[in-house]
Design an enzyme around this catalytic site. Structure first.
Site, short mmCIF file in Angstrom:
data_model
loop_
_atom_site.label_atom_id
_atom_site.label_comp_id
_atom_site.label_asym_id
_atom_site.label_seq_id
_atom_site.Cartn_x
_atom_site.Cartn_y
_atom_site.Cartn_z
N GLU A 41 0.86 -1.20 0.00
CA GLU A 41 0.00 0.00 0.00
C GLU A 41 0.89 1.25 0.00
O GLU A 41 1.90 1.29 0.69
CB GLU A 41 -0.84 -0.02 1.29
CG GLU A 41 -1.83 1.13 1.46
CD GLU A 41 -2.52 1.09 2.84
OE1 GLU A 41 -2.00 0.45 3.76
OE2 GLU A 41 -3.59 1.72 2.96
N LYS A 123 -9.52 2.14 -1.46
CA LYS A 123 -9.66 1.58 -0.11
C LYS A 123 -11.07 1.83 0.40
O LYS A 123 -11.58 2.95 0.35
CB LYS A 123 -8.62 2.25 0.82
CG LYS A 123 -8.40 1.54 2.14
CD LYS A 123 -7.16 2.13 2.84
CE LYS A 123 -6.88 1.50 4.19
NZ LYS A 123 -5.64 2.05 4.78
N CYS A 175 -5.13 -3.12 3.04
CA CYS A 175 -4.89 -3.07 4.49
C CYS A 175 -6.18 -3.24 5.32
O CYS A 175 -6.66 -4.35 5.47
CB CYS A 175 -4.18 -1.76 4.84
SG CYS A 175 -3.19 -1.87 6.35
N LYS A 212 0.53 -8.11 16.85
CA LYS A 212 -0.41 -7.85 15.77
C LYS A 212 -0.41 -8.94 14.71
O LYS A 212 -1.47 -9.32 14.19
CB LYS A 212 -0.08 -6.50 15.12
CG LYS A 212 -1.21 -5.99 14.23
CD LYS A 212 -0.70 -4.99 13.21
CE LYS A 212 -1.17 -3.60 13.51
NZ LYS A 212 -0.80 -2.63 12.46
N GLY A 324 23.76 9.53 28.16
CA GLY A 324 24.10 9.82 29.55
C GLY A 324 23.83 8.58 30.37
O GLY A 324 22.69 8.10 30.39
N ILE A 325 24.85 8.01 31.02
CA ILE A 325 24.61 6.78 31.79
C ILE A 325 24.82 7.04 33.27
O ILE A 325 25.80 7.64 33.70
CB ILE A 325 25.49 5.60 31.31
CG1 ILE A 325 26.98 5.95 31.34
CG2 ILE A 325 25.08 5.15 29.91
CD1 ILE A 325 27.87 4.73 31.21
N GLY A 328 22.17 3.21 36.24
CA GLY A 328 20.83 2.61 36.37
C GLY A 328 20.44 1.82 35.13
O GLY A 328 21.17 1.79 34.13
N ASP A 330 17.74 1.97 32.85
CA ASP A 330 17.24 2.52 31.59
C ASP A 330 18.37 2.95 30.66
O ASP A 330 18.42 2.59 29.49
CB ASP A 330 16.31 3.70 31.84
CG ASP A 330 15.13 3.33 32.73
OD1 ASP A 330 14.37 2.43 32.36
OD2 ASP A 330 14.98 3.95 33.80
#
Lengths: 635, 635
Positions: A41, A123, A175, A212, A324-325, A328, A330
């Site tokens: 599409e 569509k 779709c 999905k 930036g570490i 932690g 994340d």
């Protein structure tokens, strides 16, 4: 009969590049004596383009590039998606009429004009939920039918393709036309009812979201089985965005036989011209069914995030990033993934300690950098943070109406935010520019939900690649990255084990086990109910579930946790209200200025979750339930 | 017959507050023996609520508050907008069926159910352009008609109201139903065709944009004249937003008689219960026509911005703001308006000079503060900026793969951005928090168009109140504020006269007449064509106009300016490409993280102008034209 599935990467807004890719695939298919080649599409223009559709020069350009594709259809039927413009008509906004269209060309001619108002298909079902904005730009077949005063079903006719080997009736849909659960019109059923059909083809631009494909396989298999007609699904790869939310497209183009079995599929996130041999004379193909990959596990999330970062940086010409570490979880996960995508030599890790950062986390930050073999530096912030606080505290503010002079005073809470902004806006942004790159935002979805981050501080960055992951998913993905991607402990185990903390004050001292005010094993699931549930939960729903003692079951969190955290209804309600106020209050203001979010879930923040900055509200029924639970009496 | 126009302020997402306002107005109307009271569209819930519509608890809450309004209709007909839910049906997204509905209640009963599937009316035409998202949430009458398999016109029936004094047929429509130019369905004409009608009522939630009321009066007058039926338009006041874009609602509820003359209107941006006496027995009312205010001048813009700032700060509980003032025009105008809205004692002006700021502008900043009698302070940034540059330049970066160590080097361009971020993220954000307020973003639309501002720097702030004004409008508004609002020179004339400059390097020295790289008298109009034109202009269109020598006329800028600025096509093209690359490139990334924009134009950035972060593109035809103009030959 040989059919080629052109699972190509579509670059949004670049008809020049997209048709280049298509021409190459057509040449390859021709040299392989393929009868039909199918592209996704909106293969020519791209799909998520915002209001670019209002540029008529762009529309003409897409038409012209489409014309060149049509011209190259000698001895091969080329099926592809493109914008179709009827310059004589207009949309309901008064702009020129635009259709999200399915073109089928053979020997230079467009097919399908004999039983349809246009020589292309349109569509029928246009999604207008989540990130989709089809109805804003495109005129659907349903609208066209109303305009022509005919029943939409009568317009749902197959396209006839006359190949030297024989004639085929092909049901051409786009779709959402295959996702009919909630629509009164069912395109596949209608086409099948109107005429014999040999083959259904669904061309899509369907973004990846967790789980999905599993759902799609259930639905599409059923369609093939019920019609007893094979169905070919061709989806795009690549990355497209709506500004605030960035979507990966995983492809996974799939062939279903007339039994509903999957006989072929393309690998997720791979550009691939897959040529299959389809024997349409047998409804139930002989090819043995295959089992496509599960897209609901943590490995699938890793794949999507890795691919998303790779394509997003590529599309913007970014080769280097600064992370930036803190020591932690994340930032460690972000560093590990970026190092994998861009190479450790292009990833600069910066640890920026203040007085409040423990030796523990500083050591962990270094350990991470060492494990990843990235570039590494330490830039302390305390000195300048102190200067900033002093500058603010000592500035003489003059009231020019009264000539009085006074001074401000920075509170401990404000001092926390000053640290966070110092790290991102002062250090990281400057370092990134000097390094010739950008810096990352490492926020997760739990933080973003309630604004547990500082604007222009840790919420800043060019992309929030982990911001559609709940904190517990950050942990899961970190373990996965160590075990499956690196095969060793690149993210230190202590980073995984330590209490999560912003370390912006001594009240958040990790060595004393102090950290975030969020109890992730509960709040992750509470916030998920607010934002991701199909029927969005509110405090009223939460209180009903709490009262009925089904809350943990409804949220999907660990049984017993609610009573463990809150010994009384008053405590429970205070916590609920605190976070709801943030979620619908300050956090909205922060999200408006947040970086683009890389989507993986069924509901990411940004364009997928539209929100207004309004005042905090509790429904009348919530207030009643609350009074009941607290034993209050109202007049 | 007395009719009350309830031009109320709707607080979005607050049915409790909105119905409180309605009950008060109903009481007032009753005590004045009014037969009918009319409230705006979506009076109960508010209109721009993002995906709040997905919270079923909120829907039930709105229903309940609506029920209380209906119950209070003893001896008065109450007409109002609310969300209507059919819990048995669903929308196309699978969620519960929601209508944008017009309720008419009399003596506790809902009217209109005798000739319609529901006891309320449903919006027929749902806008899905600009900031409007109706189709995402609401099911239109057109969709309902298709579902019921009837022609939509047959459903367009008036509501019969039986008052003691007689019976009335009232055509009840909602907002866009009156703006039918581009729609195949014309609700007013259809209702009139189906039945005799005594009165049309259009309830609206129609945001202010420059010149919209003038257009509305032309269209609505024509409707009244053509049907010979009086038309009452009731619009809301207040402020609603879509997150990224903030809209004021000006009300200006208007009564048109059967001749199409305007007989009454409410003042813009005022909350007002206007009770009129309407003699329906005469098609052409005797009341002399009145002339509503012009909403296309600079005074109207001032009114909208003043009101927008007032309501936005009120809705967020903000009482104090900090404005960084440079001595330049944008921050001066912002300071002057905020001082007017919040009082000078609540506005802290901060001048933050570096080495590059001239004495001229420093003096102008002080002069402005003195003229406004605001709070004022000077916080220099050079020392910390130098520290930051040195910290970055001297940090030892270790490549942990090779153990090599190197250093970065801050470029002059990066140093400019470091200054801008130092001012906003380090100083203003900290000062604002210590002051107990927020800080403003003073960016204008010209800057925002091409990202001529620093992310987390001068682009930061809680609201970009001037970001829908082109630079020339900033000048116009500054003069207006001096002359009409303050009646004296609060914004120093020298600030208006000086060359606009960011003063971030000696290349931008104002005393030497050096400043911004933008030539506003041309670029303002060029960018306006990119973003505001109904048919969005692209470099292809610009080049066609340039070639045809109609560019200045098409853009609306000063004749002769193009040749003055660019002596050759090559210069013209280089300039065009430079800004187009920024407009569709880096500026998009910056806008994604920009503060909310207060809308005044027909096309504001944000939710009203959806955009994706894609690669820069020039159409094939553009490239061809360019080659022609440059005399290049292409293979």
């Amino acid at each position: 009969m040989k059919i080629a599935l052109g699972q190509m990467e579509i670059t949004p807004g670049r008809p020049d590049l997209n048709t280049q890719t298509m021409h190459k695939m057509i040449d390859q298919a021709l040299s392989d004596k393929t009868s039909i080649i199918i592209f996704p599409e909106m293969a020519v223009p791209g799909y998520l383009l915002g209001d670019l559709w209002e540029q008529e020069a762009f529309l003409r350009d897409c038409e012209e590039f489409g014309r060149l594709i049509i011209e190259s259809s000698t001895d091969i039927c080329i099926m592809f998606g493109n914008i179709a413009v009827d310059w004589e008509k207009h949309n309901n906004d008064g702009r020129v009429r635009k259709y999200n269209a399915f073109f089928a060309a053979y020997n230079g001619q467009l097919l399908g004009g004999d039983n349809f108002p246009y020589p292309y298909r349109i569509k029928t079902l246009q999604p207008n939920y989540r990130e989709f904005d089809d109805t804003r730009h495109f005129y659907s077949l349903r609208q066209l039918a109303a305009e022509l005063n005919v029943n939409v079903e009568t317009l749902l006719q197959p396209v006839q393709l006359n190949l030297p080997t024989g004639s085929l009736n092909i049901g051409c849909i786009l779709c959402e036309d295959g996702w009919t659960d909630d629509y009164p019109v069912k395109p596949i059923a209608a086409i099948r009812k109107n005429s014999p059909v040999d083959l259904f083809i669904n061309i899509s631009s369907s973004p990846y979201t967790l789980g999905k494909n599993n759902k799609r396989n259930r639905i599409f298999s059923k369609q093939a089985r019920e019609t007893q007609v094979p169905l070919i699904y061709v989806n795009t790869t690549g990355l497209q965005n709506n500004g605030k939310t960035v979507y990966t497209f995983d492809g996974v183009s799939t062939v279903y036989n007339g039994n509903g079995d999957i006989t072929h599929y393309c690998e997720p996130f791979s550009d691939e011209l897959k040529i299959i041999d389809l024997d349409l004379s047998r409804q139930a193909a002989l090819t043995a069914p295959v089992i496509p990959p599960n897209d609901q596990d943590i490995g699938s999330i890793y794949q999507a995030i890795h691919y998303g970062i790779a394509r997003f940086t590529h599309s913007l010409g970014i080769k280097k990033v600064v992370v930036g570490i803190s020591g932690g979880i994340d930032s460690a996960l972000a560093a590990a993934i970026y190092a994998k995508v861009l190479g450790p030599e292009n990833v600069l890790l910066v640890n920026m300690p203040s007085t409040y950062n423990s030796q523990t986390t500083k050591d962990l930050a270094y350990q991470l950098a060492e494990n990843l073999k990235c570039l590494y530096t330490v830039i302390p912030i305390q000195e300048i943070v102190d200067c900033t606080i002093q500058q603010i505290n000592t500035s003489q503010i003059k009231d020019l109406a009264t000539n009085e002079v006074f001074q401000l005073s920075v509170s401990p809470f404000t001092a926390e935010n000053i640290q966070a902004r110092d790290r991102s806006s002062r250090i990281l942004a400057g370092v990134a520019a000097a390094f010739g790159g950008v810096f990352t935002c490492n926020a997760n979805k739990s933080e973003l939900s309630v604004g547990y981050s500082t604007l222009y501080g840790d919420q800043a960055g060019f992309l929030a690649a982990l911001a559609d992951l709940w904190k517990h998913q950050v942990y899961d993905l970190s373990r996965y990255v160590n075990e499956q991607i690196y095969g060793r402990e690149v993210i230190p185990q202590a980073t995984i084990d330590i209490v999560p903390s912003a370390e912006l004050s001594f009240d958040q001292a990790v060595d004393e086990g102090k950290g975030d005010p969020l109890h992730y094993p509960y709040h992750d699931y509470l916030f998920r109910a607010f934002v991701e549930y199909w029927r969005k939960a509110t405090p009223e729903d939460i209180l009903i579930w709490y009262k009925q003692d089904v809350l943990e079951q409804k949220l999907g969190c660990r049984p017993g946790i609610v009573r463990q955290l809150f010994t009384t209804p008053a405590e429970f309600i205070a916590d609920l209200e605190k976070w709801w106020k943030l979620y619908t209050g300050m956090a909205v203001a922060k999200r408006i200025q947040a970086p683009p979010v890389l989507a993986v879930s069924r509901r990411a923040y940004g364009f997928d979750h539209r929100e207004s900055q309004n005042s905090v509200y509790f429904t009348a029924n919530y207030l009643k339930l609350k009074d009941e639970l607290l034993g209050n009496k109202r007049e």
